[in-house]
Design a protein around this motif. Structure first.
Motif, PDB file in Angstrom:
ATOM      1  N   PRO A  70       0.812  -1.220   0.000  1.00 30.96           N
ATOM      2  CA  PRO A  70       0.000   0.000   0.000  1.00 30.96           C
ATOM      3  C   PRO A  70       0.844   1.269   0.000  1.00 30.96           C
ATOM      4  O   PRO A  70       0.463   2.282  -0.593  1.00 30.96           O
ATOM      5  CB  PRO A  70      -0.810  -0.121   1.292  1.00 30.96           C
ATOM      6  CG  PRO A  70      -0.893  -1.578   1.555  1.00 30.96           C
ATOM      7  CD  PRO A  70       0.405  -2.147   1.065  1.00 30.96           C
ATOM      8  N   ASP A  71       1.982   1.242   0.670  1.00 34.35           N
ATOM      9  CA  ASP A  71       2.805   2.448   0.759  1.00 34.35           C
ATOM     10  C   ASP A  71       3.778   2.594  -0.402  1.00 34.35           C
ATOM     11  O   ASP A  71       4.598   3.515  -0.412  1.00 34.35           O
ATOM     12  CB  ASP A  71       3.558   2.476   2.081  1.00 34.35           C
ATOM     13  CG  ASP A  71       4.549   1.330   2.192  1.00 34.35           C
ATOM     14  OD1 ASP A  71       4.715   0.592   1.205  1.00 34.35           O
ATOM     15  OD2 ASP A  71       5.151   1.174   3.263  1.00 34.35           O
TER      16      ASP A  71
ATOM     17  N   LEU B 143       7.244 -13.521  -1.016  1.00 34.23           N
ATOM     18  CA  LEU B 143       8.371 -12.844  -1.654  1.00 34.23           C
ATOM     19  C   LEU B 143       8.343 -11.352  -1.313  1.00 34.23           C
ATOM     20  O   LEU B 143       9.375 -10.735  -1.034  1.00 34.23           O
ATOM     21  CB  LEU B 143       8.256 -13.038  -3.173  1.00 34.23           C
ATOM     22  CG  LEU B 143       9.491 -13.413  -3.980  1.00 34.23           C
ATOM     23  CD1 LEU B 143      10.432 -14.313  -3.225  1.00 34.23           C
ATOM     24  CD2 LEU B 143       9.065 -14.029  -5.296  1.00 34.23           C
ATOM     25  N   LEU B 144       7.168 -10.794  -1.335  1.00 37.00           N
ATOM     26  CA  LEU B 144       7.026  -9.383  -0.988  1.00 37.00           C
ATOM     27  C   LEU B 144       7.349  -9.175   0.496  1.00 37.00           C
ATOM     28  O   LEU B 144       8.005  -8.195   0.872  1.00 37.00           O
ATOM     29  CB  LEU B 144       5.596  -8.928  -1.297  1.00 37.00           C
ATOM     30  CG  LEU B 144       5.233  -7.452  -1.116  1.00 37.00           C
ATOM     31  CD1 LEU B 144       6.190  -6.542  -1.863  1.00 37.00           C
ATOM     32  CD2 LEU B 144       3.798  -7.201  -1.569  1.00 37.00           C
ATOM     33  N   MET B 149       9.646  -6.123   3.765  1.00 38.73           N
ATOM     34  CA  MET B 149       9.068  -5.787   5.065  1.00 38.73           C
ATOM     35  C   MET B 149      10.074  -5.891   6.206  1.00 38.73           C
ATOM     36  O   MET B 149      11.009  -6.686   6.161  1.00 38.73           O
ATOM     37  CB  MET B 149       7.858  -6.688   5.344  1.00 38.73           C
ATOM     38  CG  MET B 149       6.670  -6.386   4.449  1.00 38.73           C
ATOM     39  SD  MET B 149       5.292  -7.488   4.784  1.00 38.73           S
ATOM     40  CE  MET B 149       4.226  -6.414   5.676  1.00 38.73           C
ATOM     41  N   SER B 150       9.832  -5.094   7.248  1.00 39.14           N
ATOM     42  CA  SER B 150      10.670  -5.120   8.448  1.00 39.14           C
ATOM     43  C   SER B 150      10.323  -6.347   9.284  1.00 39.14           C
ATOM     44  O   SER B 150       9.336  -7.038   9.026  1.00 39.14           O
ATOM     45  CB  SER B 150      10.419  -3.872   9.271  1.00 39.14           C
ATOM     46  OG  SER B 150       9.108  -3.920   9.792  1.00 39.14           O
ATOM     47  N   LEU B 221      -2.542  -5.269  13.707  1.00 39.62           N
ATOM     48  CA  LEU B 221      -1.648  -6.266  13.106  1.00 39.62           C
ATOM     49  C   LEU B 221      -1.877  -6.345  11.607  1.00 39.62           C
ATOM     50  O   LEU B 221      -0.937  -6.440  10.827  1.00 39.62           O
ATOM     51  CB  LEU B 221      -1.897  -7.643  13.751  1.00 39.62           C
ATOM     52  CG  LEU B 221      -1.414  -7.776  15.196  1.00 39.62           C
ATOM     53  CD1 LEU B 221      -1.937  -9.066  15.821  1.00 39.62           C
ATOM     54  CD2 LEU B 221       0.114  -7.749  15.238  1.00 39.62           C
ATOM     55  N   ARG B 222      -3.118  -6.288  11.216  1.00 36.21           N
ATOM     56  CA  ARG B 222      -3.453  -6.350   9.797  1.00 36.21           C
ATOM     57  C   ARG B 222      -2.849  -5.163   9.047  1.00 36.21           C
ATOM     58  O   ARG B 222      -2.388  -5.295   7.926  1.00 36.21           O
ATOM     59  CB  ARG B 222      -4.985  -6.371   9.638  1.00 36.21           C
ATOM     60  CG  ARG B 222      -5.470  -7.259   8.503  1.00 36.21           C
ATOM     61  CD  ARG B 222      -6.958  -7.517   8.637  1.00 36.21           C
ATOM     62  NE  ARG B 222      -7.264  -8.350   9.792  1.00 36.21           N
ATOM     63  CZ  ARG B 222      -8.310  -8.178  10.603  1.00 36.21           C
ATOM     64  NH1 ARG B 222      -9.149  -7.202  10.376  1.00 36.21           N
ATOM     65  NH2 ARG B 222      -8.496  -8.984  11.613  1.00 36.21           N
ATOM     66  N   ASP B 223      -2.848  -4.027   9.699  1.00 35.05           N
ATOM     67  CA  ASP B 223      -2.248  -2.862   9.057  1.00 35.05           C
ATOM     68  C   ASP B 223      -0.753  -3.076   8.849  1.00 35.05           C
ATOM     69  O   ASP B 223      -0.198  -2.745   7.801  1.00 35.05           O
ATOM     70  CB  ASP B 223      -2.468  -1.608   9.905  1.00 35.05           C
ATOM     71  CG  ASP B 223      -3.912  -1.140   9.849  1.00 35.05           C
ATOM     72  OD1 ASP B 223      -4.630  -1.583   8.927  1.00 35.05           O
ATOM     73  OD2 ASP B 223      -4.318  -0.349  10.712  1.00 35.05           O
ATOM     74  N   LEU B 224      -0.124  -3.615   9.870  1.00 38.40           N
ATOM     75  CA  LEU B 224       1.308  -3.884   9.753  1.00 38.40           C
ATOM     76  C   LEU B 224       1.581  -4.886   8.645  1.00 38.40           C
ATOM     77  O   LEU B 224       2.591  -4.820   7.953  1.00 38.40           O
ATOM     78  CB  LEU B 224       1.847  -4.441  11.073  1.00 38.40           C
ATOM     79  CG  LEU B 224       2.066  -3.455  12.208  1.00 38.40           C
ATOM     80  CD1 LEU B 224       2.397  -4.187  13.495  1.00 38.40           C
ATOM     81  CD2 LEU B 224       3.188  -2.494  11.829  1.00 38.40           C
ATOM     82  N   ALA B 225       0.668  -5.808   8.475  1.00 37.72           N
ATOM     83  CA  ALA B 225       0.862  -6.900   7.525  1.00 37.72           C
ATOM     84  C   ALA B 225       0.275  -6.612   6.158  1.00 37.72           C
ATOM     85  O   ALA B 225       0.007  -7.520   5.388  1.00 37.72           O
ATOM     86  CB  ALA B 225       0.244  -8.170   8.085  1.00 37.72           C
ATOM     87  N   ALA B 226       0.094  -5.357   5.865  1.00 33.21           N
ATOM     88  CA  ALA B 226      -0.642  -4.955   4.658  1.00 33.21           C
ATOM     89  C   ALA B 226      -0.221  -5.622   3.363  1.00 33.21           C
ATOM     90  O   ALA B 226      -0.818  -5.376   2.316  1.00 33.21           O
ATOM     91  CB  ALA B 226      -0.578  -3.449   4.496  1.00 33.21           C
ATOM     92  N   ALA B 227       0.792  -6.452   3.447  1.00 27.36           N
ATOM     93  CA  ALA B 227       1.238  -7.104   2.210  1.00 27.36           C
ATOM     94  C   ALA B 227       0.189  -8.054   1.677  1.00 27.36           C
ATOM     95  O   ALA B 227       0.008  -8.201   0.475  1.00 27.36           O
ATOM     96  CB  ALA B 227       2.516  -7.889   2.456  1.00 27.36           C
ATOM     97  N   ASP B 228      -0.508  -8.687   2.583  1.00 28.92           N
ATOM     98  CA  ASP B 228      -1.446  -9.712   2.158  1.00 28.92           C
ATOM     99  C   ASP B 228      -2.630  -9.129   1.411  1.00 28.92           C
ATOM    100  O   ASP B 228      -2.880  -7.933   1.445  1.00 28.92           O
ATOM    101  CB  ASP B 228      -1.918 -10.511   3.372  1.00 28.92           C
ATOM    102  CG  ASP B 228      -0.756 -11.211   4.026  1.00 28.92           C
ATOM    103  OD1 ASP B 228      -0.066 -11.945   3.332  1.00 28.92           O
ATOM    104  OD2 ASP B 228      -0.545 -10.975   5.224  1.00 28.92           O
TER     105      ASP B 228
END
Lengths: 241, 241
Positions: A70-71, B143-144, B149-150, B221-228
């Motif tokens: 998203p970012d 992969l993303l 991601m941190s 948590l979902r926000d942090l994991a926004a990759a999904d």
DNA sequence: CGTCACTTTGAAAGCTTTCAATAGGAGTGG
DNA sequence: CCACTCCTATTGAAAGCTTTCAAAGTGACG
């Protein structure tokens, strides 16, 4: 081999044609009634989330597959070359974006046409299955690369993989930008650049220009890139989705 | 939907059964003439490079898929749960190793049997195709995660994904070791532990024991994991190979 | 109650990133 | 044909996050 049809076939594909040359081999899939399309660099083939309606075969040029956070952070899932297929998928929507890295020529047909062909031909199913499983294998390899390798090893992996895709060529054209490479390897452009310079200083490669790499010590690079499958494996035809 | 048969089907699978419960739903694949097998934790289901002869359905327990570098570094490609399939592949050999994380009960049949079933049934092909494409999608997501991601985001991704697999449960049993999690996320066990502690201190989760996590702020948590993928997606049934 | 394996915590080191500035090249305009 | 601009790549220095190395805590098991 077995009766697993599209489930088991693997070595079925045609001659291990190295791409890089444009109209090299015959199409992996007979795309009847196909139409052609020409794209400029950075043009979009399809976007993540788009309804998947057509399958494309790359006739010329290089395409990147990517996903975004998203970012804006990006992962380049891979690069696709002439002969590779783009847009295959099982669901109704693409799960990644495809963009031209260079000017590209695509030959495409409706996904449903290919579907019909597959439904009618066990051989086609076999080929498609083989393609999909190679994609899984390659993606898993990338997972190991991103999860457990250093910058030096990642760049080596990238170069070795590219070399193998082109018939173990030692003279590699790198059409993609440092940004693309960085997003593919989970690094920054600075780190990619520094790593390449480091390889040059070590005598592993030569870099006549930013987009041309010459592998001077393929064996040493292969050792660094040990993540990939043993080299005796049959050349794997990349593909796409 | 379209005639793409096993190429396009996706939402075809049955009810979105959340695993975690053992014999929850009916088998995705009718494994006729299947035999059962019981494994202890850390037992091997199959090894990377092994001839692929059987497909397994997890009846009970958790299995990890992994790959190794020559020097021992490891990537855990994913975890598989009851209802998931193990051992599917197109080539003659497995491209990763499968090991029991917990005691496991497997129901399996010959790959060729499943192949025959697929060859005879378009519906089976459709289901298998759907499974394979979900695997590709999940692997690309990883992969993303690994590439961009941190540590905090990776652990959040892991927890959120696990939660979603279990019907958005907030009480998560973590049967795998910190080492497994670390190898799955491309981190060290210390970083995983520290990150979990950090989440606990922030009030995002509770950790009554090392193998039990309670999501206190699923949204954060979902926000942090926004990759999904967006959360409105149909619950995806994991699977394996 | 001691041992063993795993997890957590601490402190220093290291590799990659971030921020900044300097090259290099291609294309445009004078 | 040369100057100028823009974009990309390279290089430098400091900061940061994760790793590495160590040690302490926890729980299962005999």
């Amino acid at each position: 081999m077995s009766a697993l049809g599209y489930l088991t076939s693997i070595g079925s594909s045609g001659a291990p044609v190295a791409h890089g040359g444009e109209g090299a081999g015959m199409s992996v899939l007979p795309l009847e009634g196909a139409s052609c399309r020409r794209l400029d660099a950075d043009d979009v083939v399809f976007l993540e989330g788009d309804e998947a309606e057509r399958v494309h075969e790359i006739v010329q040029g290089v395409v990147r597959l990517c996903r975004l956070l998203p970012d804006g952070r990006r992962a380049v899932l891979g690069f696709r070359h002439p002969g590779d297929l783009l847009g295959l998928c099982s669901g109704g929507r693409h799960d990644c974006t495809a963009e031209a890295v260079t000017p590209v020529v695509l030959r495409s047909c409706r996904l449903s046409s290919l579907a019909a062909l597959a439904e009618a031909s066990a051989e086609t199913r076999r080929r498609l299955s083989s393609l999909v499983w190679r994609e899984i294998d390659a993606t898993r390899t990338n997972l190991l690369v991103l999860g457990r390798m250093s910058a030096l090893e990642r760049v080596a992996s990238f170069l070795v993989a590219l070399s193998r895709q082109h018939g173990h060529a030692t003279r590699l054209h790198l059409p993609m930008s440092r940004t693309d490479i960085a997003d593919h390897l989970g690094l920054t452009i600075e780190t990619v650049s520094r790593t390449l310079t480091q390889m040059r200083r070590r005598g592993l490669i030569a870099l006549p220009s930013p987009h041309l790499a010459i592998l001077l010590c393929p064996d040493a690079l292969r050792d660094l890139a040990a993540a990939d499958e043993p080299d005796d494996a049959a050349p794997r035809r990349a593909w796409a989705a």
